[in-house]
Design an enzyme around this catalytic site. Structure first.
Site, mmCIF file in Angstrom:
data_model
loop_
_atom_site.group_PDB
_atom_site.id
_atom_site.type_symbol
_atom_site.label_atom_id
_atom_site.label_comp_id
_atom_site.label_asym_id
_atom_site.label_seq_id
_atom_site.Cartn_x
_atom_site.Cartn_y
_atom_site.Cartn_z
ATOM 1 N N ALA A 78 -19.335 -34.250 5.386
ATOM 2 C CA ALA A 78 -18.121 -33.847 5.031
ATOM 3 C C ALA A 78 -18.333 -32.426 4.466
ATOM 4 C CB ALA A 78 -17.485 -34.957 4.058
ATOM 5 N N ASN A 106 -15.931 -19.971 15.642
ATOM 6 C CA ASN A 106 -15.228 -21.297 15.566
ATOM 7 C C ASN A 106 -14.088 -20.741 14.558
ATOM 8 O OD1 ASN A 106 -14.806 -24.222 14.068
ATOM 9 N ND2 ASN A 106 -15.552 -24.705 15.996
ATOM 10 N N ASN A 110 -10.753 -24.588 16.369
ATOM 11 C CA ASN A 110 -11.021 -25.877 15.668
ATOM 12 C C ASN A 110 -9.789 -26.640 15.247
ATOM 13 O OD1 ASN A 110 -12.082 -28.126 14.170
ATOM 14 N ND2 ASN A 110 -13.541 -26.785 13.170
ATOM 15 N N CYS A 144 -11.596 -30.799 12.775
ATOM 16 C CA CYS A 144 -12.366 -31.130 11.853
ATOM 17 C C CYS A 144 -11.835 -32.156 11.063
ATOM 18 C CB CYS A 144 -12.655 -29.795 10.969
ATOM 19 S SG CYS A 144 -13.423 -30.167 9.558
ATOM 20 N N LYS A 202 -11.458 -27.176 20.786
ATOM 21 C CA LYS A 202 -12.483 -27.952 20.496
ATOM 22 C C LYS A 202 -11.525 -29.198 19.985
ATOM 23 C CE LYS A 202 -16.535 -28.931 17.908
ATOM 24 N NZ LYS A 202 -17.587 -28.429 17.579
ATOM 25 N N THR A 221 -16.895 -34.281 15.698
ATOM 26 C CA THR A 221 -17.166 -35.771 15.205
ATOM 27 C C THR A 221 -16.233 -36.769 14.931
ATOM 28 O OG1 THR A 221 -17.002 -34.932 13.025
ATOM 29 C CG2 THR A 221 -19.060 -34.537 13.665
ATOM 30 N N GLY A 261 -24.330 -37.182 16.039
ATOM 31 C CA GLY A 261 -25.820 -37.581 16.544
ATOM 32 C C GLY A 261 -25.808 -38.524 17.742
ATOM 33 N N THR A 277 -26.480 -31.581 15.509
ATOM 34 C CA THR A 277 -27.433 -32.442 14.784
ATOM 35 C C THR A 277 -29.013 -32.480 14.981
ATOM 36 O OG1 THR A 277 -25.620 -33.861 14.399
ATOM 37 C CG2 THR A 277 -27.912 -34.658 13.431
HETATM 38 C C1 FMN Z 1 -23.296 -30.577 9.167
HETATM 39 C C2 FMN Z 1 -22.187 -30.437 10.425
HETATM 40 C C3 FMN Z 1 -21.490 -29.460 10.152
HETATM 41 C C4 FMN Z 1 -20.273 -29.024 11.095
HETATM 42 N N1 FMN Z 1 -19.179 -28.157 11.173
HETATM 43 C C5 FMN Z 1 -18.514 -27.824 12.028
HETATM 44 C C6 FMN Z 1 -17.483 -26.796 12.132
HETATM 45 O O1 FMN Z 1 -17.554 -25.977 11.145
HETATM 46 N N2 FMN Z 1 -16.807 -26.497 13.159
HETATM 47 C C7 FMN Z 1 -16.635 -27.374 14.039
HETATM 48 O O2 FMN Z 1 -16.009 -27.111 15.017
HETATM 49 N N3 FMN Z 1 -17.538 -28.521 14.211
HETATM 50 C C8 FMN Z 1 -18.675 -28.766 13.210
HETATM 51 N N4 FMN Z 1 -19.228 -29.786 13.319
HETATM 52 C C9 FMN Z 1 -19.363 -30.487 14.613
HETATM 53 C C10 FMN Z 1 -20.528 -30.041 15.718
HETATM 54 O O3 FMN Z 1 -20.060 -28.791 16.255
HETATM 55 C C11 FMN Z 1 -20.371 -31.022 16.858
HETATM 56 O O4 FMN Z 1 -19.266 -31.099 17.603
HETATM 57 C C12 FMN Z 1 -20.616 -32.402 16.594
HETATM 58 O O5 FMN Z 1 -21.678 -32.514 15.395
HETATM 59 C C13 FMN Z 1 -21.402 -33.217 17.679
HETATM 60 O O6 FMN Z 1 -22.702 -32.850 18.080
HETATM 61 P P1 FMN Z 1 -24.059 -33.234 17.507
HETATM 62 O O7 FMN Z 1 -24.104 -34.799 17.862
HETATM 63 O O8 FMN Z 1 -24.916 -32.602 18.450
HETATM 64 O O9 FMN Z 1 -24.235 -32.944 16.168
HETATM 65 C C14 FMN Z 1 -20.482 -29.744 12.316
HETATM 66 C C15 FMN Z 1 -21.310 -30.909 12.381
HETATM 67 C C16 FMN Z 1 -22.009 -31.277 11.457
HETATM 68 C C17 FMN Z 1 -23.328 -32.220 11.649
#
Ligand code: FMN
Ligand code: FAD
Ligand code: FES
Lengths: 311, 259
Positions: free
Chosen positions: A70, A99, A127, A130, A165, A193, A217, A266
């Site tokens: 978060a 983004n 985005n 979020c 997204k 997420t 993840g 992740t």
């Molecule tokens: C710590 C963190 C910060 C994130 N910040 C953003 C963000 O600023 N903008 C966005 O579109 N997605 C954000 N995400 C989502 C990721 O871009 C991605 O869509 C999501 O984590 C799924 O991929 P993963 O399982 O490989 O992490 C964030 C995810 C994490 C874990």
């Protein structure tokens, strides 16, 4: 011909792998580990008009097979990104995706208008997904009409292709995907997420100061695969797939489901070399499986299933 | 900053739930300042999945060994405590900005204040300070006599004052009680421990000092913004209003960040 090459609107990628937004800052930290030119593209953290300080800490909580975050779209703001972060990235030739987030459609439009003028920005990732901010973000991504309206507005001011997204926190993701496609989206990024919560047994309170957070993840991979599989059969625009990619085979699975490129989030936290290692492993795995090129496997899964139906 | 597999060459329980582990690998020689930490992947697994930040307690450059002291809190530290000699863990580090000691001169007196598992990073710091010819006074806070560790090690480096919350050994109460009783003058202090303790220490000392903070982390390298804290004043050069504990810290000048 480079077998890993992928061409998407605005993006000529030497391989299909990019870091996912928010998991790679603006590139500077991971550039200490490897040459960012190895990446198919670079997707940077969300940018809003004003500087944001994000949510209180704790901002992360581990779960089996994943983590909740978060962060709350903390970023230095449009002006700073234009002055510092994007110029720093000029030394790299990998295409850059920014983004874009905001509270109001006007905010998104302002960031998109200014960011898309920058010569080293190749695409925008809108985005609307979020889950960690009270206004904006996911509020635009859970209703097809709202998502389409915002896409249209941002398209009207952006000089580069726009990838929308999508949020997985919806009942019918296909409906939203189709709506943003009709509104002019050049591509889709999915998935962001999944909304979740964890409780600290010692205090009885949620671990995250924001109470809820977004789950990322390995645990979310099947959700992402299912959504990409469904959406890719109903839209013509390409999909950048993400959600739990840790291994080379995960990339192939995303592509067979219908993604044309992938983003890794992740996994970078566990291994700072996650992206280059995946890129290295990809070619070898293609040989083992006997595929000539990556593009030949995109959407293979639905094609095969549909064939079986005909029989 | 490196990423490498390090081998466990020693591990023992030095107090209830408190383990001391020694890791061998070339990474040990790259430590820059006391107070830096490493981000340890205890297992290649999905649970625990994330790395765990642990402070460097001591270094033996010749033997290429790092010593850590940690408390078993949850899954990750539990698994680490079960590891046998010869097993490996993957280590990212050394990370962060540690305790600055350049300004300390010979015969200066430095006060070190540690609470619980905030004590380990102060040990290598104390060694480095003594090496510079400084005098070190250490106040170590524990819950009870049975929880005490590193007392004799610190005694070899200078005066040690123990405080226990139940009064079973040393001064009854908290480290701040011992700070108030202190008669010696000191030019700088260094502290690490739970947030409440850091706040209390910062409020009871006027001399310049350095505090080491903890926060839940993702990447450990400054990319994910999981571990931020607020700066007391915006940075004049960058205009930033926050600091990342993993890369701008974990050590900050007292008063620089809001705890
Ligand atoms: C710590 C963190 C910060 C994130 N910040 C953003 C963000 O600023 N903008 C966005 O579109 N997605 C954000 N995400 C989502 C990721 O871009 C991605 O869509 C999501 O984590 C799924 O991929 P993963 O399982 O490989 O992490 C964030 C995810 C994490 C874990
Ligand atoms: C810079 C730094 C240095 C540290 N040095 C030491 C040390 O030398 N000795 C020691 O005993 N402990 C130290 N800690 C705390 C240590 O990181 C946690 O106790 C440990 O991560 C707990 O993991 P777990 O799996 O046992 O607990 P769990 O509760 O199962 O962990 C779940 C998640 O929360 C995180 N977490 C839980 N508690 C903390 C905490 N206090 N700080 C940061 N993350 C936490 C874990 O990393 C993990 O991601 C340090 C923390 C930081 C930030
Ligand atoms: S842990 Fe990722 S920025 Fe500090």
């Amino acid at each position: 011909m480079n077998r890993l090459e992928v061409n998407l609107p605005g993006l000529v990628m030497k391989n299909p792998v990019m870091p996912a937004s928010g998991c790679f800052g603006f590139g500077q930290e991971y550039a200490k580990f490897y040459d960012l030119n190895r990446l198919g593209a670079i997707c940077v953290k969300a940018v809003t008009v004003e500087r944001r300080s994000g949510n209180p800490t704790p901002r992360v909580a581990e779960t089996p097979g994943g983590m909740l975050n978060a962060i709350g779209l903390q970023n230095p703001g449009l002006e700073h990104v234009l002055q510092h972060e994007l110029p720093w990235l000029e030394k790299y030739e990998s295409p850059i995706i920014v983004n874009v987030a905001g509270n109001l459609p006007e905010d998104y439009m302002e960031v998109a208008r200014e960011i898309s003028k920058v010569k080293n920005v190749n695409a925008i990732e809108l985005n609307i997904s979020c889950p960690n901010v009270k206004e904006g973000g996911i509020a635009f991504g859970t209703n097809a009409q709202t998502a389409a309206d915002l896409t249209e507005k941002v398209k009207s001011v952006s000089k580069v292709p726009v990838y929308v997204k999508l949020s997985p926190n919806v009942t019918d993701i296909v409906e939203i995907a189709k709506a943003v496609e009709s509104a002019g989206a050049d591509g889709l990024s999915m998935i962001n997420t999944l909304l979740g919560m964890r409780i600290d047994l010692n205090t009885g309170k949620p671990i995250l100061a924001n109470r809820t957070g977004g789950l990322s993840g390995a645990g979310i991979k099947p959700v992402a695969i299912r959504m990409i599989y469904e959406v890719s059969q109903k839209v013509q625009i390409p999909i950048i797939g993400m959600g739990g990619i840790f291994e080379v085979d995960d990339i192939l699975e995303f592509m067979m489901a219908g993604a044309s490129a992938v983003a890794v989030g992740t996994a970078n936290f566990i291994d700072p070399f996650a992206c280059p290692n995946l890129i290295d492993g990809l070619e070898e795995r293609l040989d083992e499986l006997g595929f000539d090129s990556l593009t030949s496997i995109v959407g293979r899964s639905s094609a095969l299933c549909n064939l079986n139906h005909v029989r | 900053m490196r990423l490498e597999n390090m081998m466990i060459t020693a591990q023992m329980e030095i107090a209830p739930k408190i383990f001391q582990v020694t890791l061998r690998g070339a990474l040990a020689q790259t430590l820059e300042t006391p107070g830096q930490f490493i981000h340890v992947q205890i297992e290649k697994s999905i649970d625990p999945m994330l790395r765990r930040p642990l402070s460097i307690c001591d270094v033996d450059m010749d033997k290429q060994e790092l010593t850590l002291i940690y408390r078993v809190e949850g899954k990750g530290t539990k698994r680490l405590s079960e590891k046998k000699l010869g097993e490996e863990v993957n280590v990212l580090g050394p990370l962060g900005e540690g305790f600055p000691i350049e300004e300390v001169k010979e015969n200066d007196t430095c006060l070190l204040v540690g609470g619980g598992v905030g004590i380990p990073p102060l040990y290598y710091l104390a060694k480095q300070l003594v090496k510079k010819g400084a005098n070190v006074i250490t106040i170590l806070g524990f819950r009870s006599e049975g929880d005490i560790f590193l007392e004799s090690e610190f005694e070899q480096l200078g005066k040690v004052i123990i405080t226990t919350e139940d009064g079973s050994k040393g001064t009854l109460g908290f480290v701040t009680d011992a700070i108030h009783d202190l008669t010696e003058e000191y030019s700088v202090y260094y502290t690490c421990g739970p947030k409440g303790m850091l706040r209390a220490v910062e409020n009871s000392i006027v001399s310049p000092g350095y505090i080491s903070l903890e926060e839940r982390m993702g990447c450990g390298v400054g990319a994910c913004l999981a571990c931020v804290c607020d700066l007391a004043e915006a940075n004049v050069e960058t205009g930033k209003v926050y600091a990342k504990i993993c890369s701008d810290g974990p050590v900050f000048k007292a008063g620089e960040v809001i705890i």
